[in-house]
Design a protein around this motif. Structure first.
Motif, PDB file in Angstrom:
ATOM      1  N   LEU A  45       0.821  -1.213   0.000  1.00 43.45           N
ATOM      2  CA  LEU A  45       0.000   0.000   0.000  1.00 43.45           C
ATOM      3  C   LEU A  45       0.855   1.262   0.000  1.00 43.45           C
ATOM      4  N   GLN A  46       1.943   1.243   0.764  1.00 39.20           N
ATOM      5  CA  GLN A  46       2.847   2.404   0.790  1.00 39.20           C
ATOM      6  C   GLN A  46       3.428   2.670  -0.585  1.00 39.20           C
ATOM      7  N   GLU A  58     -10.243   1.549  -7.114  1.00 40.02           N
ATOM      8  CA  GLU A  58      -9.784   0.641  -8.171  1.00 40.02           C
ATOM      9  C   GLU A  58      -8.403   0.072  -7.854  1.00 40.02           C
ATOM     10  N   LEU A  59      -7.525   0.913  -7.319  1.00 38.96           N
ATOM     11  CA  LEU A  59      -6.181   0.462  -6.956  1.00 38.96           C
ATOM     12  C   LEU A  59      -6.243  -0.544  -5.816  1.00 38.96           C
ATOM     13  N   MET A  60      -7.076  -0.280  -4.812  1.00 39.93           N
ATOM     14  CA  MET A  60      -7.206  -1.233  -3.691  1.00 39.93           C
ATOM     15  C   MET A  60      -7.806  -2.551  -4.159  1.00 39.93           C
ATOM     16  N   ARG A  61      -8.752  -2.497  -5.096  1.00 42.08           N
ATOM     17  CA  ARG A  61      -9.313  -3.737  -5.664  1.00 42.08           C
ATOM     18  C   ARG A  61      -8.231  -4.530  -6.379  1.00 42.08           C
ATOM     19  N   ILE A  71     -11.079  -7.373  -0.528  1.00 39.42           N
ATOM     20  CA  ILE A  71     -11.056  -5.918  -0.596  1.00 39.42           C
ATOM     21  C   ILE A  71     -11.338  -5.331   0.788  1.00 39.42           C
ATOM     22  N   ALA A  72     -12.138  -6.018   1.577  1.00 33.02           N
ATOM     23  CA  ALA A  72     -12.440  -5.533   2.926  1.00 33.02           C
ATOM     24  C   ALA A  72     -11.170  -5.470   3.782  1.00 33.02           C
ATOM     25  N   LYS A  73     -10.306  -6.468   3.647  1.00 30.78           N
ATOM     26  CA  LYS A  73      -9.064  -6.456   4.421  1.00 30.78           C
ATOM     27  C   LYS A  73      -8.139  -5.345   3.942  1.00 30.78           C
ATOM     28  N   VAL A  74      -8.001  -5.178   2.627  1.00 28.83           N
ATOM     29  CA  VAL A  74      -7.142  -4.123   2.088  1.00 28.83           C
ATOM     30  C   VAL A  74      -7.655  -2.764   2.544  1.00 28.83           C
ATOM     31  N   ALA A  78      -5.853  -0.072   5.066  1.00 30.58           N
ATOM     32  CA  ALA A  78      -5.588   1.272   4.551  1.00 30.58           C
ATOM     33  C   ALA A  78      -6.258   2.345   5.410  1.00 30.58           C
ATOM     34  N   THR A  79      -7.475   2.095   5.854  1.00 30.47           N
ATOM     35  CA  THR A  79      -8.178   3.112   6.649  1.00 30.47           C
ATOM     36  C   THR A  79      -7.711   3.139   8.096  1.00 30.47           C
ATOM     37  N   PHE A  80      -7.071   2.100   8.559  1.00 27.32           N
ATOM     38  CA  PHE A  80      -6.582   2.073   9.946  1.00 27.32           C
ATOM     39  C   PHE A  80      -5.409   3.037  10.121  1.00 27.32           C
ATOM     40  N   TYR A  81      -4.553   3.122   9.136  1.00 27.63           N
ATOM     41  CA  TYR A  81      -3.342   3.936   9.245  1.00 27.63           C
ATOM     42  C   TYR A  81      -3.551   5.312   8.611  1.00 27.63           C
ATOM     43  N   THR A  82      -3.205   6.359   9.354  1.00 25.08           N
ATOM     44  CA  THR A  82      -3.425   7.727   8.880  1.00 25.08           C
ATOM     45  C   THR A  82      -2.493   8.124   7.740  1.00 25.08           C
ATOM     46  N   GLN A  83      -1.473   7.349   7.472  1.00 25.54           N
ATOM     47  CA  GLN A  83      -0.539   7.694   6.396  1.00 25.54           C
ATOM     48  C   GLN A  83      -1.147   7.538   5.007  1.00 25.54           C
ATOM     49  N   PHE A  84      -2.241   6.800   4.908  1.00 27.73           N
ATOM     50  CA  PHE A  84      -2.824   6.533   3.601  1.00 27.73           C
ATOM     51  C   PHE A  84      -3.892   7.562   3.231  1.00 27.73           C
TER      52      PHE A  84
END
Length: 185
Positions: A45-46, A58-61, A71-74, A78-84
């Protein structure tokens, strides 16, 4: 799984009928290296954000498909970390420190100067797409407070005048690059 999904192999409901082109080819070397390594999703993700500026749905998919992850895990990671980020940001991403030292030394005044000069609020991007302002908890540069980072450059001991000067120079630089590109086009 439907016959159509089986025929074009990637199991999506995108309607591409097997003619899907991969708009994320720059990410292929990262996916080739890390897709099957447990615990590598954050690294993927980084790198994806570094390449594309933000994480689109689309990128996360695509990452979910290539890593054999839901997709739920990705999305959850991604939403857990504020860097994204999930929206495009300006050419110049301003990260303004709001940590204790910066707060005590005037980060709110610096934030007001930025917002006044650029006519945006925290979290917004200028209409020309040049600047995005994000407040952050700490940049770890307390001895330079108040401090901000613009992309990879750190600016410290900020005042209203210093901030205005920095932003003005960046805007002039971007304008001159734009003009040069228009002349050569």
């Amino acid at each position: 799984m439907s016959q159509e999904k089986l025929e074009h192999g990637h199991g999506c409901d995108c309607g591409c009928h097997g003619e899907q082109t991969n708009p994320f080819t720059e990410l292929n070397p990262v996916l080739d290296r890390y897709a099957d390594i447990p615990g590598s999703l954050i690294s993927i993700l980084q790198k994806a954000q570094e390449l594309y500026g933000f994480l689109s749905v689309e990128l996360m998919r695509h990452i979910a498909l290539e890593t054999h992850t839901s997709i739920a895990k990705v999305y959850g990671v991604a939403t857990f970390y504020t860097q994204f980020r999930f929206e495009p940001v300006g050419k110049y991403l301003i990260m303004l420190c709001q940590g204790t030292a910066c707060h005590v030394n005037g980060s709110k005044m610096v934030e007001e100067a930025i917002m006044d000069y650029l006519d945006i609020k925290e979290g917004e991007t200028t209409t020309d797409g040049l600047f995005t302002l994000n407040n952050v908890a700490c940049l770890g540069c307390c001895s330079l407070s108040p401090v901000m980072m613009i992309n990879d450059d750190t600016y410290g001991q900020l005042t209203k005048d210093k901030v205005t000067h920095i932003l003005s120079e960046l805007k002039e630089k971007a304008d001159s690059l734009q003009t040069a590109q228009e002349v050569t086009a």
